[in-house]
Write a protein that holds these residues in place. Structure first.
Motif, PDB file in Angstrom:
ATOM      1  N   ARG A   7       0.732  -1.117   0.072  1.00  0.00           N
ATOM      2  CA  ARG A   7      -0.226   0.227  -0.124  1.00  0.00           C
ATOM      3  C   ARG A   7       0.573   1.366  -0.022  1.00  0.00           C
ATOM      4  NH1 ARG A   7      -4.052  -3.177   3.763  1.00  0.00           N
ATOM      5  NH2 ARG A   7      -2.569  -2.224   5.300  1.00  0.00           N
ATOM      6  N   ALA A   8       1.651   1.449   0.956  1.00  0.00           N
ATOM      7  CA  ALA A   8       3.209   1.921   0.709  1.00  0.00           C
ATOM      8  C   ALA A   8       3.526   2.374  -0.520  1.00  0.00           C
ATOM      9  CB  ALA A   8       4.107   2.290   1.888  1.00  0.00           C
ATOM     10  N   LEU A   9       3.898   1.713  -0.970  1.00  0.00           N
ATOM     11  CA  LEU A   9       5.103   1.088  -2.587  1.00  0.00           C
ATOM     12  C   LEU A   9       3.720   2.334  -3.302  1.00  0.00           C
ATOM     13  CD1 LEU A   9       6.766   0.817  -4.315  1.00  0.00           C
ATOM     14  CD2 LEU A   9       5.715  -0.931  -4.506  1.00  0.00           C
ATOM     15  N   ALA A 119       5.591  -0.719 -13.608  1.00  0.00           N
ATOM     16  CA  ALA A 119       6.450  -2.194 -13.753  1.00  0.00           C
ATOM     17  C   ALA A 119       5.640  -3.071 -12.330  1.00  0.00           C
ATOM     18  CB  ALA A 119       7.816  -2.327 -13.968  1.00  0.00           C
ATOM     19  N   VAL A 120       6.374  -2.113 -11.057  1.00  0.00           N
ATOM     20  CA  VAL A 120       6.269  -2.774 -10.396  1.00  0.00           C
ATOM     21  C   VAL A 120       5.003  -3.360  -9.823  1.00  0.00           C
ATOM     22  CG1 VAL A 120       5.735  -1.648  -7.761  1.00  0.00           C
ATOM     23  CG2 VAL A 120       7.641  -0.946  -8.814  1.00  0.00           C
ATOM     24  N   ILE A 121       3.688  -2.429 -10.439  1.00  0.00           N
ATOM     25  CA  ILE A 121       1.769  -3.331  -9.942  1.00  0.00           C
ATOM     26  C   ILE A 121       1.877  -4.389 -10.849  1.00  0.00           C
ATOM     27  CG2 ILE A 121      -0.210  -2.615 -10.257  1.00  0.00           C
ATOM     28  CD1 ILE A 121       0.910   1.005  -9.814  1.00  0.00           C
ATOM     29  N   HIS A 124       4.049  -7.145  -9.044  1.00  0.00           N
ATOM     30  CA  HIS A 124       3.232  -7.745  -7.236  1.00  0.00           C
ATOM     31  C   HIS A 124       1.501  -7.726  -7.359  1.00  0.00           C
ATOM     32  CE1 HIS A 124       7.765  -7.324  -5.979  1.00  0.00           C
ATOM     33  NE2 HIS A 124       7.997  -6.940  -7.041  1.00  0.00           N
ATOM     34  N   TRP A 125       1.105  -6.961  -7.786  1.00  0.00           N
ATOM     35  CA  TRP A 125      -0.398  -7.569  -7.586  1.00  0.00           C
ATOM     36  C   TRP A 125      -1.094  -8.599  -8.879  1.00  0.00           C
ATOM     37  CZ3 TRP A 125       1.972  -3.194  -5.842  1.00  0.00           C
ATOM     38  CH2 TRP A 125       1.535  -2.481  -5.044  1.00  0.00           C
ATOM     39  N   PRO A 126      -2.144  -9.353  -7.932  1.00  0.00           N
ATOM     40  CA  PRO A 126      -2.359 -10.192  -8.486  1.00  0.00           C
ATOM     41  C   PRO A 126      -3.435  -9.739  -9.711  1.00  0.00           C
ATOM     42  CG  PRO A 126      -3.266  -9.853  -7.005  1.00  0.00           C
ATOM     43  CD  PRO A 126      -1.838  -8.805  -6.829  1.00  0.00           C
ATOM     44  N   SER A 127      -3.808 -10.438 -10.883  1.00  0.00           N
ATOM     45  CA  SER A 127      -4.075  -9.846 -12.380  1.00  0.00           C
ATOM     46  C   SER A 127      -5.038  -9.108 -12.345  1.00  0.00           C
ATOM     47  CB  SER A 127      -4.387 -10.301 -13.127  1.00  0.00           C
ATOM     48  OG  SER A 127      -5.355 -12.239 -13.046  1.00  0.00           O
ATOM     49  N   HIS A 128      -6.275  -9.977 -10.927  1.00  0.00           N
ATOM     50  CA  HIS A 128      -7.575  -9.282 -11.099  1.00  0.00           C
ATOM     51  C   HIS A 128      -7.515  -8.067  -9.962  1.00  0.00           C
ATOM     52  CE1 HIS A 128      -6.423 -11.532  -7.210  1.00  0.00           C
ATOM     53  NE2 HIS A 128      -7.750 -11.255  -6.283  1.00  0.00           N
ATOM     54  N   SER A 330       8.332  -9.301 -18.198  1.00  0.00           N
ATOM     55  CA  SER A 330       8.884  -8.663 -18.815  1.00  0.00           C
ATOM     56  C   SER A 330       8.181  -7.194 -18.545  1.00  0.00           C
ATOM     57  CB  SER A 330       9.406  -8.321 -20.266  1.00  0.00           C
ATOM     58  OG  SER A 330       9.839 -10.154 -19.930  1.00  0.00           O
ATOM     59  N   TYR A 331       7.416  -6.849 -17.534  1.00  0.00           N
ATOM     60  CA  TYR A 331       6.250  -5.341 -17.410  1.00  0.00           C
ATOM     61  C   TYR A 331       7.247  -4.629 -17.688  1.00  0.00           C
ATOM     62  CZ  TYR A 331       3.273  -9.304 -15.812  1.00  0.00           C
ATOM     63  OH  TYR A 331       2.627 -10.139 -15.085  1.00  0.00           O
TER      64      TYR A 331
END
Length: 393
Positions: A7-9, A119-121, A124-128, A330-331
Motif C-alpha cells: 500500500r505504501a509503495l 512495472a511494480v504494479i 506484484h499485484w495479482p491480475s484481478h 517483462s513488465y
C-alpha cells in the motif's frame, strides 16, 4: 510483499505520477507570458511542449532495459529525485534554450517514474487487482493534470512564473525521501525480473496495436496544448487563469472517466471501449474553433477529457495481459513501450499541431485531426481480433 508495504509503495507511485503530471501542466497556461518574455511564438510553444516528449523518448528505452536487468528501485527513486532537481531548473531558466533543456530533462525523469511504477504494479499485484491499482495511478495522473494548469495560471498571474515552480519542487524533495524509505524496506529479490523473449514481445501484434492507441491519444491531447491557449487569448482575450481552468476540465473529466473505462473494458472489452472513446472526437474537436466565447468551450474540454480516458484507460491492463501470455515478467519492457508510445504522441502532437495552426489556422488543423481519427477507427477492428479477455472487441 507485505500488504502494508504494498500500500505504501502504491501511494508513492501514485504521488510521483501526480506530481510529474502537475509540473507538466504548470507550463501550459503560462505559454503566452513565457512567449513574450523569452521571445517565441506558436511554433516555439509547440517545440517547448514537445521537448518533454523528446526527453521521454530518449530515456525510456534505457530505463526499460535497466529495469529488466537490475530492477525498479533505483529508477523509481531517481525519477522522483530528478523531478525535484528539474523543477529547480525551471526556476533558474532565463532563456528559451534553458527552458527547453529543463523540459527535456523532466521528460527523462518522467520515464523513470512511470515505467518503474507500472512495472511494480504489474509484477506484484495479482491480475484481478491490477486494474484497480492502475486505475489509482491514472487517478493520480488526472489529479495532476487537473491541478497543474489552474495552479500554473493563477500563481503565475498573482506572484510570477518562478513562484509557480517552488512548491512542487519542495514536495518532490519530500517525496524522494519517502520513496527511498519505502523501497529500501523491500527484499532484494523483489527488485528484478527475469528476462523474457524481447524480440517476440516487441513484435506482438496486440502490444503494438495498444501502443498505437496510446500514441494516438497522447497526440490528440498534446495537439490542444500549444494551439488552444493562444487561440483563447487572441480570440477572446482570455488570461492564464481562465485558460488554466479550462484545461483543468480535461483532467476532471479524465479522472471521472477512468473508472468508467475500467467498467467498459470489463463489460464490452478493451477495444470496444477504446472505439467508444475515440469516435466522438471526430465531431468534438472542430467545435473548439467554432465556439462564440471562451467559456463555451468548457463542455468541449470536459467531453474531450472523458473520451481520452475511455480510449487510453483499457490499454494499461491490456498490455499486462499480453505479457502474462509471454513470460509474465517483462513488465518493465512493455511499460517502457507504453511510455515511448505516449512520448511519440506528445512529441508529434504539439509540434505538428502548432505548425499546422500557424500555417493554415485552427479550424483546418482540427478538421484534419478529426479526419485522421476517423481513418484510424477501422484499424481498431483488426486489434479486436487479437485473443485475450483484456483486448477483445
Amino acid at each position: 510483499m507485505a500488504e502494508p508495504v504494498r500500500r505504501a509503495l502504491l501511494a508513492v507511485i501514485v504521488a510521483g505520477v501526480c506530481l510529474d503530471t502537475l509540473i507538466y501542466g504548470l507550463v501550459v497556461p503560462m505559454l503566452p507570458q513565457l512567449g513574450a518574455e523569452l521571445d517565441f511564438g506558436q511554433t516555439g510553444a509547440g517545440i517547448l511542449l514537445g521537448s518533454y516528449a523528446f526527453g521521454l523518448c530518449v530515456a525510456t528505452p534505457l530505463i526499460g532495459l535497466g529495469i529488466r536487468h537490475w530492477g525498479y528501485r533505483l529508477p523509481l527513486i531517481g525519477g522522483i529525485a530528478g523531478l525535484a532537481a528539474v523543477t529547480l531548473l525551471f526556476v533558474a531558466a532565463d532563456s528559451f534554450t534553458a527552458m527547453i533543456t529543463a523540459r527535456m530533462l523532466q521528460g527523462a525523469t518522467s520515464g523513470a517514474t512511470w515505467t518503474a511504477g507500472l512495472a511494480v504494479i504489474a509484477n506484484h499485484w495479482p491480475s484481478h487487482e491490477r486494474g484497480r491499482a492502475m486505475g489509482m495511478v491514472m487517478t493520480g495522473f488526472a489529479v495532476g493534470l487537473m491541478a497543474g494548469p489552474p495552479l500554473g495560471g493563477i500563481v503565475s498571474d498573482l506572484f510570477g512564473i518562478t513562484a509557480a515552480f517552488l512548491a512542487p519542487a519542495a514536495v518532490a524533495l519530500l517525496l524522494t525521501g519517502v520513496a527511498a524509505s519505502v523501497l529500501l524496506r523491500l527484499p532484494e529479490s523483489d527488485q528484478a525480473s527475469s528476462a523474457g523473449p524481447l524480440a517476440r514481445i516487441l513484435t506482438d501484434p496486440g502490444i503494438l496495436g495498444l501502443a498505437g492507441v496510446v500514441a494516438a491519444v497522447a497526440a490528440i491531447m498534446g495537439l490542444l496544448e500549444p494551439t488552444l491557449p493562444l487561440f483563447l487569448e487572441r480570440q477572446f482575450g482570455s488570461g492564464a487563469g481562465t485558460i488554466g481552468v479550462l484545461f483543468g476540465l480535461i483532467a476532471v473529466a479524465f479522472g471521472l472517466g477512468s473508472p468508467l473505462a475500467g467498467y467498459g473494458g470489463d463489460r464490452w472489452g478493451a477495444v470496444a471501449t477504446i472505439r467508444r472513446g475515440a469516435a466522438p472526437l471526430v465531431l468534438l474537436l472542430p467545435l473548439f474553433a467554432l465556439a462564440p466565447g471562451a467559456w463555451w468551450t468548457a463542455p468541449l474540454f470536459a467531453a474531450t477529457g472523458l473520451c481520452c480516458a475511455l480510449a487510453l484507460g483499457p490499454a494499461l491492463p491490456g498490455l499486462a495481459a499480453r505479457i502474462d501470455q509471454h513470460d509474465g515478467q517483462s513488465y518493465g519492457i512493455v511499460y517502457a513501450l507504453f511510455n515511448l508510445a505516449f512520448a511519440v504522441g506528445l512529441l508529434l502532437g504539439p509540434v505538428v499541431g502548432a505548425l499546422l495552426a500557424e500555417a493554415i489556422g485552427l479550424l483546418p488543423t482540427l478538421l484534419f485531426t478529426a479526419a485522421a481519427i476517423a481513418a484510424f477507427l477501422p484499424a481498431l477492428r483488426r486489434l479486436a481480433w487479437i485473443d485475450g479477455e483484456q483486448i477483445r472487441g
